[in-house]
Design an enzyme around this catalytic site. Structure first.
Site, PDB file in Angstrom:
ATOM      1  N   GLN A   1      46.250  50.741  29.448  1.00 20.18           N
ATOM      2  CA  GLN A   1      45.707  50.701  30.808  1.00 20.18           C
ATOM      3  C   GLN A   1      46.797  50.248  31.773  1.00 20.18           C
ATOM      4  O   GLN A   1      47.378  49.185  31.609  1.00 20.18           O
ATOM      5  CB  GLN A   1      44.523  49.739  30.887  1.00 20.18           C
ATOM      6  CG  GLN A   1      43.842  49.715  32.248  1.00 20.18           C
ATOM      7  CD  GLN A   1      42.749  48.674  32.308  1.00 20.18           C
ATOM      8  OE1 GLN A   1      43.019  47.494  32.452  1.00 20.18           O
ATOM      9  NE2 GLN A   1      41.498  49.122  32.185  1.00 20.18           N
TER      10      GLN A   1
ATOM     11  N   TYR B   1      41.194  46.734  42.524  1.00 20.15           N
ATOM     12  CA  TYR B   1      42.647  46.716  42.361  1.00 20.15           C
ATOM     13  C   TYR B   1      43.261  47.808  43.256  1.00 20.15           C
ATOM     14  O   TYR B   1      42.573  48.457  44.025  1.00 20.15           O
ATOM     15  CB  TYR B   1      43.023  46.881  40.887  1.00 20.15           C
ATOM     16  CG  TYR B   1      42.560  45.717  40.043  1.00 20.15           C
ATOM     17  CD1 TYR B   1      42.920  44.408  40.369  1.00 20.15           C
ATOM     18  CD2 TYR B   1      41.743  45.904  38.928  1.00 20.15           C
ATOM     19  CE1 TYR B   1      42.484  43.333  39.604  1.00 20.15           C
ATOM     20  CE2 TYR B   1      41.303  44.829  38.163  1.00 20.15           C
ATOM     21  CZ  TYR B   1      41.681  43.543  38.506  1.00 20.15           C
ATOM     22  OH  TYR B   1      41.236  42.474  37.758  1.00 20.15           O
TER      23      TYR B   1
END
Length: 225
Positions: free
Chosen positions: A62, A134
């Site tokens: 990720q 994010y």
């Protein structure tokens, strides 16, 4: 740890946040892939992927950038699409600084480089963290992205950063290496990234060659994740 998880028989394991900028960590201790990787660092990544898929499963990496959700003790002036601080009580997060055009282009290259490193070191795919507030999520939301250039404004321009990143990654890893994304179904904030927006962006991501979309939701400001 990943070797132990692999023994449980999952089809795929997904790492936590691997960052592309040491100044924008989700939390101290995050793994960072930035710039040229030494032989020692590449060996460590290969050991990680080998242990994680020892029992025949996949391990995907990720890739992330925390943007304005970088903790203050990591960076007091983190980069973000716009200089809009988080609306959260307390002083956990600093005042963000708006990214320049050149810095955005550099970040796209960083994600592409990190994806290439993931493939080189034995990971079976990568996932962009585009949810939970994010950096990619910040670009997509009109609450945190108030730019008036090619990286902000309508949904198409707010989505340009993530779409250009996917295309840059694909050019580096080739057609047979999976690229996924974690995408908010919605930010659950009035005036934010909506469910209808997410459906449109999902279609654009499909056209940009994304292979897997994990649906989530929420941000640090509205943690209904």
């Amino acid at each position: 740890l990943y070797q132990a998880w692999a023994k449980g028989g999952p089809g795929m394991l997904l790492t936590g946040n691997v960052q592309v900028d040491y100044r924008h960590l989700e939390h101290p201790g995050n793994v960072v892939i930035q710039g040229m990787q030494s032989a020692e660092k590449l060996a460590a990544l290969r050991d990680w992927s080998a242990a994680a898929k020892e029992h025949g499963n996949h391990i995907w990496m990720q890739l992330s950038h925390a943007g304005r959700q970088t903790h203050r003790f990591v960076n007091q002036t983190p980069n973000a699409p716009s200089a809009i601080p988080l609306s959260i009580p307390g002083i956990r997060f600093g005042t963000p600084v708006s990214l320049t055009h050149g810095e955005i282009v550099d970040l796209i290259a960083r994600f592409a480089d990190a994806a290439a490193v993931a493939r080189e070191t034995g990971f079976d795919g990568v996932q962009l963290h585009g949810a939970h507030g994010y950096l990619f999520s910040q670009f997509l939301s009109p609450l945190s992205n108030r730019r008036d250039d090619e990286w902000g404004g309508d949904l198409a321009r707010r989505a340009r950063f993530v779409l250009d990143t996917v295309r840059a990654m694909r050019s580096r890893v080739g057609p047979d290496f999976p690229i996924g994304i974690k995408l908010n179904s919605a930010d659950f904030q009035r005036g934010g990234f909506s469910f209808e927006d997410s459906q449109v962006v999902a279609g654009w991501l499909d056209e940009a060659s994304i292979d897997l979309i994990e649906i989530s939701g929420g941000t640090y400001e509205q943690p209904k994740m």
